[in-house]
Design a protein around this motif. Structure first.
Motif, mmCIF file in Angstrom:
data_model
loop_
_atom_site.group_PDB
_atom_site.id
_atom_site.type_symbol
_atom_site.label_atom_id
_atom_site.label_comp_id
_atom_site.label_asym_id
_atom_site.label_seq_id
_atom_site.Cartn_x
_atom_site.Cartn_y
_atom_site.Cartn_z
ATOM 1 N N LEU A 1 5.237 -4.213 -2.929
ATOM 2 C CA LEU A 1 4.338 -3.127 -2.824
ATOM 3 C C LEU A 1 3.405 -3.807 -1.817
ATOM 4 C CD1 LEU A 1 4.196 -1.899 -6.603
ATOM 5 C CD2 LEU A 1 5.638 -1.043 -4.669
ATOM 6 N N GLY A 2 2.940 -3.166 -0.813
ATOM 7 C CA GLY A 2 2.038 -3.400 0.285
ATOM 8 C C GLY A 2 1.060 -2.257 0.371
ATOM 9 N N VAL A 3 -0.232 -2.606 0.020
ATOM 10 C CA VAL A 3 -1.250 -1.507 -0.066
ATOM 11 C C VAL A 3 -1.564 -1.284 1.403
ATOM 12 C CG1 VAL A 3 -3.642 -0.888 -0.930
ATOM 13 C CG2 VAL A 3 -2.132 -2.387 -2.240
ATOM 14 N N MET A 4 -1.149 0.071 1.790
ATOM 15 C CA MET A 4 -1.642 0.555 3.056
ATOM 16 C C MET A 4 -2.800 0.985 3.314
ATOM 17 S SD MET A 4 1.534 0.096 4.840
ATOM 18 C CE MET A 4 1.366 1.540 6.101
ATOM 19 N N LYS B 1 -6.584 -2.209 0.316
ATOM 20 C CA LYS B 1 -5.862 -2.460 1.571
ATOM 21 C C LYS B 1 -5.588 -3.865 2.332
ATOM 22 C CE LYS B 1 -6.230 -0.458 6.315
ATOM 23 N NZ LYS B 1 -6.855 0.337 7.006
ATOM 24 N N GLY B 2 -4.395 -4.124 2.416
ATOM 25 C CA GLY B 2 -3.841 -5.501 2.904
ATOM 26 C C GLY B 2 -3.391 -6.325 1.892
ATOM 27 N N ASP B 3 -3.510 -5.839 0.538
ATOM 28 C CA ASP B 3 -2.736 -6.909 -0.403
ATOM 29 C C ASP B 3 -1.348 -6.428 -0.757
ATOM 30 O OD1 ASP B 3 -5.428 -7.689 -0.981
ATOM 31 O OD2 ASP B 3 -5.744 -6.530 -2.853
ATOM 32 N N VAL B 4 -0.467 -7.575 -1.060
ATOM 33 C CA VAL B 4 0.810 -7.215 -1.281
ATOM 34 C C VAL B 4 0.916 -7.953 -2.777
ATOM 35 C CG1 VAL B 4 3.097 -8.233 -0.640
ATOM 36 C CG2 VAL B 4 1.474 -7.543 1.129
ATOM 37 N N ILE B 5 1.988 -6.798 -3.585
ATOM 38 C CA ILE B 5 2.264 -7.437 -4.758
ATOM 39 C C ILE B 5 3.894 -7.492 -4.849
ATOM 40 C CG2 ILE B 5 2.407 -6.520 -7.240
ATOM 41 C CD1 ILE B 5 0.132 -4.475 -6.806
ATOM 42 N N ILE B 6 4.356 -8.805 -5.086
ATOM 43 C CA ILE B 6 5.662 -8.961 -5.448
ATOM 44 C C ILE B 6 6.235 -8.732 -6.712
ATOM 45 C CG2 ILE B 6 7.986 -10.403 -4.725
ATOM 46 C CD1 ILE B 6 5.840 -11.486 -2.340
ATOM 47 N N LEU B 7 6.875 -8.054 -7.107
ATOM 48 C CA LEU B 7 7.331 -7.629 -8.745
ATOM 49 C C LEU B 7 8.884 -8.392 -9.030
ATOM 50 C CD1 LEU B 7 6.038 -4.246 -8.946
ATOM 51 C CD2 LEU B 7 4.781 -6.264 -10.033
ATOM 52 N N VAL C 1 0.772 3.079 -0.839
ATOM 53 C CA VAL C 1 1.483 1.738 -0.611
ATOM 54 C C VAL C 1 2.978 2.029 0.008
ATOM 55 C CG1 VAL C 1 0.420 0.879 -2.641
ATOM 56 C CG2 VAL C 1 2.689 1.958 -3.130
ATOM 57 N N ALA C 2 3.235 0.845 0.613
ATOM 58 C CA ALA C 2 4.870 0.875 1.140
ATOM 59 C C ALA C 2 5.565 -0.038 0.122
ATOM 60 C CB ALA C 2 5.130 0.178 2.328
#
Length: 169
Positions: A69-72, A92-98, A115-116
């Motif tokens: 999930l990438g915060v757009m 904005k700019g943070d990425v979460i890998i689950l 998010v993307a």
């Protein structure tokens, strides 16, 4: 590209949300470069089947796929790991890998939060909510999800390739 900070969380099975005790959740702070679309970046690194939207406001997980999930836009507070998990603020700019099996839920968000999301090799994903009847099949599915070969942000390098490397028995 680089990240300002790396956050690592391990979550155990809480009896409702299985989580993934073998693989950590990774959060890359300020990892997205806005000269490119997050979906395009993820797709270039073989994280496909992408979409742009939000995060559900109830605990859920995917037993058959890992998710990025990438915060757009905007910011949100997300609970990771189920009811007993960790509340994390993302911007904005943070990425979460689950990892597959990891619970996640939006607790609150700014009005513009977006998010993307994407999945390694375009894996199809299911939606599980922690029902007891889902077990033990989801536990087997989670263990059988292959590890991605590419980091969704950094490709062949990056924290995912370090923290998710299969340990040899």
């Amino acid at each position: 590209m680089k990240i300002a900070e790396l956050k690592i969380f391990y979550f155990e099975d809480d009896g409702i949300i299985p989580n993934n005790p073998d693989l950590p959740v990774l959060i890359y702070r300020n990892a997205l470069d806005y000269s490119h679309n997050a979906e395009e970046l993820f797709n270039r690194n073989q994280w496909l089947n992408s979409w742009t939207n939000g995060i559900y406001d109830y605990h859920h997980y995917h037993s058959n796929a890992h998710e990025v999930l990438g915060v757009m836009e905007g910011e949100a507070t997300v609970q990771l790991g189920g009811e007993m998990g960790e509340e994390v603020k993302v911007h904005k700019g943070d990425v979460i890998i689950l990892p597959a099996g990891t619970g996640h839920k939006k607790l609150s968000a700014s009005h513009d939060f977006k998010v993307a999301g994407a999945y390694p090799n375009g894996d199809d994903y299911n939606l599980k909510k922690g029902s007891l009847r889902e077990r033990p099949s989801v536990l087997i599915e989670i263990k059988n999800v292959p590890r991605p070969t590419m980091d969704p942000v950094f490709g062949e390098t990056g924290p995912l390739t370090k923290y998710w490397v299969k340990k040899m028995d």
